[in-house]
Design an enzyme around this catalytic site. Structure first.
Site, PDB file in Angstrom:
ATOM      1  N   HIS A 161       0.799  -1.242   0.085  1.00 56.26           N
ATOM      2  CA  HIS A 161      -0.044   0.107   0.096  1.00 56.26           C
ATOM      3  C   HIS A 161       0.784   1.145  -0.057  1.00 56.26           C
ATOM      4  O   HIS A 161       0.340   2.424  -0.031  1.00 56.26           O
ATOM      5  CB  HIS A 161      -1.115   0.145   1.085  1.00 56.26           C
ATOM      6  CG  HIS A 161      -0.395   0.358   2.315  1.00 56.26           C
ATOM      7  ND1 HIS A 161       0.435  -0.618   3.236  1.00 56.26           N
ATOM      8  CD2 HIS A 161      -0.170   1.595   3.281  1.00 56.26           C
ATOM      9  CE1 HIS A 161       0.701  -0.147   4.255  1.00 56.26           C
ATOM     10  NE2 HIS A 161       0.523   1.316   4.204  1.00 56.26           N
TER      11      HIS A 161
HETATM   12  C1  UD1 Z   1      -2.283   5.211   6.203  1.00 55.10           C
HETATM   13  C2  UD1 Z   1      -1.011   5.647   6.825  1.00 55.10           C
HETATM   14  C3  UD1 Z   1       0.079   4.582   6.862  1.00 55.10           C
HETATM   15  C4  UD1 Z   1      -0.247   3.132   7.228  1.00 55.10           C
HETATM   16  C5  UD1 Z   1      -1.516   2.785   6.392  1.00 55.10           C
HETATM   17  C6  UD1 Z   1      -2.200   1.670   6.889  1.00 55.10           C
HETATM   18  C7  UD1 Z   1      -0.331   7.905   6.961  1.00 55.10           C
HETATM   19  C8  UD1 Z   1       0.528   9.050   6.437  1.00 55.10           C
HETATM   20  N1  UD1 Z   1      -0.175   6.677   6.200  1.00 55.10           N
HETATM   21  O1  UD1 Z   1      -1.960   5.031   4.910  1.00 55.10           O
HETATM   22  O2  UD1 Z   1       1.291   4.595   7.678  1.00 55.10           O
HETATM   23  O3  UD1 Z   1       0.675   2.056   7.208  1.00 55.10           O
HETATM   24  O4  UD1 Z   1      -2.662   3.810   6.814  1.00 55.10           O
HETATM   25  O5  UD1 Z   1      -3.422   1.372   6.175  1.00 55.10           O
HETATM   26  O6  UD1 Z   1      -1.023   8.362   7.886  1.00 55.10           O
HETATM   27  N2  UD1 Z   1      -9.603   5.168   2.709  1.00 55.10           N
HETATM   28  C9  UD1 Z   1     -10.621   4.179   2.564  1.00 55.10           C
HETATM   29  N3  UD1 Z   1     -11.277   3.893   3.834  1.00 55.10           N
HETATM   30  C10 UD1 Z   1     -10.674   4.302   4.961  1.00 55.10           C
HETATM   31  C11 UD1 Z   1      -9.638   4.755   4.953  1.00 55.10           C
HETATM   32  C12 UD1 Z   1      -8.963   5.646   3.600  1.00 55.10           C
HETATM   33  O7  UD1 Z   1     -11.140   3.902   1.529  1.00 55.10           O
HETATM   34  O8  UD1 Z   1     -11.449   3.884   6.100  1.00 55.10           O
HETATM   35  C13 UD1 Z   1      -8.876   5.412   1.225  1.00 55.10           C
HETATM   36  C14 UD1 Z   1      -8.647   6.809   1.361  1.00 55.10           C
HETATM   37  O9  UD1 Z   1      -9.818   7.627   0.825  1.00 55.10           O
HETATM   38  C15 UD1 Z   1      -7.415   7.099   0.473  1.00 55.10           C
HETATM   39  C16 UD1 Z   1      -6.609   5.772   0.802  1.00 55.10           C
HETATM   40  O10 UD1 Z   1      -7.485   4.831   1.338  1.00 55.10           O
HETATM   41  O11 UD1 Z   1      -7.753   7.114  -0.898  1.00 55.10           O
HETATM   42  C17 UD1 Z   1      -5.507   6.028   1.694  1.00 55.10           C
HETATM   43  O12 UD1 Z   1      -5.855   6.320   2.929  1.00 55.10           O
HETATM   44  P1  UD1 Z   1      -4.812   7.150   3.835  1.00 55.10           P
HETATM   45  O13 UD1 Z   1      -5.446   7.005   5.363  1.00 55.10           O
HETATM   46  O14 UD1 Z   1      -4.958   8.612   3.135  1.00 55.10           O
HETATM   47  O15 UD1 Z   1      -3.399   6.732   3.692  1.00 55.10           O
HETATM   48  P2  UD1 Z   1      -3.126   4.875   3.623  1.00 55.10           P
HETATM   49  O16 UD1 Z   1      -2.345   4.706   2.562  1.00 55.10           O
HETATM   50  O17 UD1 Z   1      -4.065   4.077   4.366  1.00 55.10           O
END
Ligand code: UD1
Length: 376
Positions: free
Chosen positions: A219
């Site tokens: 990811h």
């Molecule tokens: C975040 C953390 C990372 C961790 C990871 C585990 C930061 C900078 N990154 O990265 O360290 O390893 O979580 O999962 O804090 N999304 C959903 N549903 C959710 C949450 C997010 O669909 O419940 C989607 C968002 O819309 C976005 C993507 O997932 O498009 C990324 O989510 P985000 O929390 O920004 O960062 P992660 O890549 O998950």
């Protein structure tokens, strides 16, 4: 409205936000809540909000419902960070205005919520304890590395999971008194949940047998955000899958990118690859604990595989968890298809040399943290 117990000796806020925070906070809450004079207020920022990335972890890890939910949701890093800072600042200042201030705020890990809550608390004079302090990858293109540097630079109590954390913090000028090697809270949760996880029917549902498959997770923006990098990884995985079944629970970020780059079909059409939604904690532990090998770019999984004794091939060129490489439980692969193939062959041929679990990854880190916090 929160019920404030005025007889408490210590009032602590614990902030969680994203999936890797929940398994770290669970044992800390359990250890602290054994002390009747400590009041804990659990704040969920809502950085992760899906049932699969958040809700199921609360349920399975026995974490009580948050006292306060900020519901910040997705957004750019600045938007997410600002929303957490605003929310946490308001909670802490309102408590101080009502004359029931917080003594301390606990943050775990390196996600945006960790850093944002730390900055907000420090600025309103609430002491911060950072669990998993001092980890450094040296790679400032990772958002988590920036979060680690900022969090540690202002936190008051720095609680480290491995010796490199202590060394880094002392090199950065932190006082010896503020830095403690406590061990790894993630492993507390793993040991606590392992027997429940092994009772799950996860493998039957996937139609696979113990020791017969590899687990893949990806990811990190550096691996999934560019079509050429993600495309090359998909290509390697489909080749490996000819020799070993791979189970790949796909993170929402990765799913969106696979779809955008037109790569989903290659995975779906590959016989040896089982794509799934992100799994809950117990299903995932059931799966990883019986895997032949783990291929991942996750920080937490490098540690969990270490405790499980399952070889971890890490799709990164650096790691903030060097103890896993030094003790030989994780091998850094970078993005090299050749190295991945040759290490996988060693695993499959039984010649891969698996390392040992580091000191203090013994299931009791949260007890040590509670002792330190309560004696402060
Ligand atoms: C975040 C953390 C990372 C961790 C990871 C585990 C930061 C900078 N990154 O990265 O360290 O390893 O979580 O999962 O804090 N999304 C959903 N549903 C959710 C949450 C997010 O669909 O419940 C989607 C968002 O819309 C976005 C993507 O997932 O498009 C990324 O989510 P985000 O929390 O920004 O960062 P992660 O890549 O998950």
């Amino acid at each position: 409205m929160l019920q404030i117990n005025r007889k408490v000796a210590m009032k602590i806020a614990c902030v969680v936000g994203a999936r890797p925070n929940f398994m770290k906070a669970a044992p800390i809450l359990r250890s602290l809540e054994k002390n009747p004079t400590t009041e804990i207020v659990l704040i969920h920022t809502g950085q992760h909000y899906d049932e699969k990335l958040s809700g199921v972890f609360f349920e399975e890890l026995g974490i009580r419902a948050p006292d306060i939910s900020l519901e910040v949701g997705s957004g750019s890093h600045a938007v997410q960070t600002a929303a957490v800072m605003t929310g946490v600042e308001e909670i802490l200042t309102q408590a101080a205005d009502r004359n029931v201030p917080f003594d301390c705020l606990i943050v775990v890990g390196d996600v945006n919520s960790t850093m944002a809550a730390t900055v907000a608390a420090t600025k309103v004079g609430v002491k911060v304890a950072h669990v998993e302090a001092g980890l450094r990858s040296g790679d400032r293109s990772m958002p988590e590395e920036i979060n680690r540097l900022i969090t540690d630079s202002v936190a008051d109590l720095l609680l480290c999971s491995e010796p490199s954390g202590v060394e880094n913090l002392l090199k950065e000028g932190h006082s010896k008194e503020s830095v403690h090697l406590v061990g790894n809270v993630m492993i507390d949760t793993l040991f606590h949940q392992l027997s429940a996880a092994r009772e799950k029917d996860t493998l039957q549902r996937l139609g696979i047998g113990g020791g017969e498959y590899g687990v893949v997770t990806l990811h990190r923006p550096s691996n999934v955000d560019r079509p050429e990098t993600l495309g090359a990884l998909v290509e390697v995985l489909t080749r490996v899958a000819q020799r070993l079944t791979l189970v790949f629970p796909v993170h929402p970020r990765t799913k969106a990118k696979l779809t955008e780059f037109g790569l989903m079909a290659a995975l779906n059409n590959c016989d040896g690859i089982r794509i799934s939604e992100p799994l809950g904690y117990l299903d995932f532990l059931c799966l990883t604990s019986q895997a032949k090998v783990i291929v991942t770019d996750s920080g937490g999984l490098q540690e969990e595989s270490t405790a499980l004794g399952v070889p971890c091939l890490t799709m990164r060129s650096n790691t903030e968890r060097p103890v896993t490489v030094e003790t030989g439980t994780s091998t850094l692969i970078g993005s090299s298809a050749e190295l991945l193939k040759s290490k996988l062959n060693e695993v499959l041929d039984g010649t891969y040399k698996q390392g040992v679990c580091p000191e203090l990854w013994d299931g009791r880190a949260s007890e040590r943290i509670a002792e330190i916090l309560i004696s402060c």
